[in-house]
Design an enzyme around this catalytic site. Structure first.
Site, PDB file in Angstrom:
ATOM      1  CE  LYS A 113      -2.503  -5.460   8.386  1.00  0.00           C
ATOM      2  NZ  LYS A 113      -2.594  -5.385   6.924  1.00  0.00           N
ATOM      3  CB  THR A 150       0.862  -3.801   6.439  1.00  0.00           C
ATOM      4  OG1 THR A 150      -0.412  -3.823   5.800  1.00  0.00           O
ATOM      5  CG2 THR A 150       1.430  -2.414   6.417  1.00  0.00           C
ATOM      6  CG  ASP A 151      -2.097  -7.932   3.928  1.00  0.00           C
ATOM      7  OD1 ASP A 151      -2.352  -6.920   4.610  1.00  0.00           O
ATOM      8  OD2 ASP A 151      -2.833  -8.341   3.013  1.00  0.00           O
ATOM      9  CB  THR A 185      -0.925  -0.018   1.242  1.00  0.00           C
ATOM     10  OG1 THR A 185      -1.766  -1.155   1.112  1.00  0.00           O
ATOM     11  CG2 THR A 185      -1.795   1.204   1.342  1.00  0.00           C
TER      12      THR A 185
HETATM   13  N1  GLU Z   1      -2.399  -6.731   0.927  1.00  0.00           N
HETATM   14  C1  GLU Z   1      -1.440  -5.732   0.578  1.00  0.00           C
HETATM   15  C2  GLU Z   1      -0.046  -6.049   1.075  1.00  0.00           C
HETATM   16  O1  GLU Z   1       0.149  -6.537   2.150  1.00  0.00           O
HETATM   17  C3  GLU Z   1      -1.861  -4.368   0.989  1.00  0.00           C
HETATM   18  C4  GLU Z   1      -1.836  -4.121   2.468  1.00  0.00           C
HETATM   19  C5  GLU Z   1      -0.757  -3.153   2.846  1.00  0.00           C
HETATM   20  O2  GLU Z   1       0.242  -2.935   2.192  1.00  0.00           O
HETATM   21  O3  GLU Z   1      -0.938  -2.567   3.891  1.00  0.00           O
HETATM   22  O4  GLU Z   1       0.886  -5.796   0.353  1.00  0.00           O
END
Ligand code: GLU
Length: 444
Positions: free
Chosen positions: A251, A172-173, A96
């Site tokens: 997370k 973040t995932d 993101t």
């Molecule tokens: N699902 C995506 C990822 O982990 C977007 C979530 C994010 O970056 O916060 O890359």
């Protein structure tokens, strides 16, 4: 007098049907020319669809000065570009933080290039001399062991240049899997390697990218720390970030900006950029040592390691599905339990489950982790876990998260003989297992 045509860098006023926004006009990203991007006084960027813009005008210098004084932004803050700034390399992997809203569909899709991200956060250049490299532009759910190797090799290459630290931008995932993977792979790294993500795309006024990135850079520039860590928001406001331990973080919320929490541990440090303040919260971290030799210990990209979550009404087939794997983590109940006790006519399947676990243990390391997330395994208390241990399952007394257990098992299988793996899985190598369970570390 002719009105000046706004160009990137100008302080402008943007009028839409709903609002009037003032800030510095930034270059629109290459892939989204239909968006006007404005850097706000708060340091955040906002993207506005050109369709919505009624008028953009350059704010005259006199009015600009008044605006800035009103907001307490002094000229001095932006001047001193020091010669001797530390050097930071940013390795981009996507997520993101590298994404933006597609204003036609409302979905978060397109990706920024590294240069575009840097252009959006010019304050980074006040903290360090930044080099930036694109490794991938991907969602972190697509990460595989091969990507851990890419990141580790690039990080080692950058560290060999004598730089002061590395920031890895990441979705973040699965950021906590990657941080653990890098902590194991980059043995002996003598500089900080900080993973940074965001929960709101970088083009939104509400993005958390700015603070996370700037705090990571500030921490690298000013703190005596080496090793891998995560830098994300401490709370819902935009005033502080936490530096979190690579192997003991998770997370814990789908969308909050403060989703990342230390588990069975404390954060390493708090970074408050506005107050120029870094406070270390836990004492035992490695110090910078640029001469330290990195021993790259990479992942075997062909390995097959699984995680199986126990649940009521399980069937032996679920365990048998892993028989061709190289290793398995059982995310068991609480202290390290699984349904292996045949106590009545309804539980005869459980005998088969225990036999299936035993068969797996003969072929591969099988390691327990707790789906409680907090706390430590204790597999000697109940007969259930004693039976599971007797079948050959390792993990007794571990307080690792299931994710770190998975990464560590894969990394051990990649770098050590099978006989050593079972022994090393419950030995602390990178801070992943703590000696004592501190009551204060629960739900913080
Ligand atoms: N699902 C995506 C990822 O982990 C977007 C979530 C994010 O970056 O916060 O890359």
């Amino acid at each position: 007098m002719a009105t000046a045509i706004p160009k990137p860098g100008d302080f402008v006023e943007v009028v839409t049907a709903d609002e009037t926004i003032k800030g510095t006009l930034l270059q629109s990203p290459e892939l989204e020319k239909s968006v006007v991007v404005i850097k706000l006084g708060s340091g955040y960027n906002i993207g506005i669809s050109k369709d919505k813009v009624k008028r953009i005008t350059v704010v005259p210098p006199q009015q600009q000065q008044e605006e800035k004084e009103e907001k307490g932004i002094t000229a001095a803050a932006a001047t001193t570009k020091k010669q001797k700034l530390p050097k930071i390399s940013i390795l981009h992997t996507g997520g993101t933080i590298a994404s933006k809203v597609d204003y036609r569909t409302g979905g978060v899709i397109a990706k920024f290039l590294p240069e575009e991200i840097l252009a959006m956060f010019p304050e980074l250049k006040e903290i360090a001399n930044i080099d930036s490299k694109l490794i991938r532009n991907m969602w972190s759910e697509d990460m595989r062991f091969a990507h851990y190797n890419l990141m580790a090799k690039e990080a080692a290459k950058e560290a060999a240049k004598g730089i002061d630290g590395i920031i890895i931008t990441h979705g973040t995932d699965t950021m906590h899997y990657s941080s653990a993977a890098l902590a194991f792979a980059l043995e002996g790294i003598g500089i900080p390697v900080i993973l940074v993500g965001s929960q709101r795309s970088s083009d939104r006024g509400s993005t958390d990218s700015a603070l996370n990135l700037v705090a990571a850079a500030y921490f690298i520039a000013h703190a005596d720390f080496s090793g891998v860590a995560i830098c994300m928001h401490e709370n819902m406001s935009d005033n502080a970030c936490l530096i979190l331990p690579a192997t003991k973080t998770r997370k814990m919320h789908t969308s909050r900006r403060d989703a990342f929490r230390a588990i069975n541990s404390t954060a390493i440090a708090r970074v408050e950029v506005e107050n120029n303040n870094i406070s270390f919260l836990s004492g035992n971290h490695a110090k910078k040592n640029k001469d330290s030799k990195i021993m790259l210990k990479l992942f075997d990209e062909k390995l097959r390691v699984g995680i199986l979550k126990t649940h009521p009404n399980m069937h032996a087939e679920e365990f048998k599905a892993y028989q061709s794997y190289d290793g398995l983590v059982i995310e068991g109940f609480a202290l390290g339990h699984a349904p292996v006790s045949a106590i009545d006519e309804f539980t005869t399947e459980h005998k088969k489950i225990l036999a299936a676990i035993e068969a797996l243990c003969k072929k591969m390391p099988v390691v327990m982790a707790s789906q409680c997330i907090y706390g430590r395994l204790q597999m000697n208390v109940y007969q259930t876990a004693r039976d599971i241990q007797a079948a050959g399952v390792a993990g007794h007394l571990s307080d690792m998260t299931p994710e770190t257990t998975f990464i560590k098992l894969a990394w051990l299988l990649s770098n050590y003989k099978k006989a050593e793996v079972k022994d090393l899985i419950t030995k602390n190598l990178r801070g992943e297992i703590t000696e004592r369970t501190e009551p204060a570390d629960f739900l913080v």
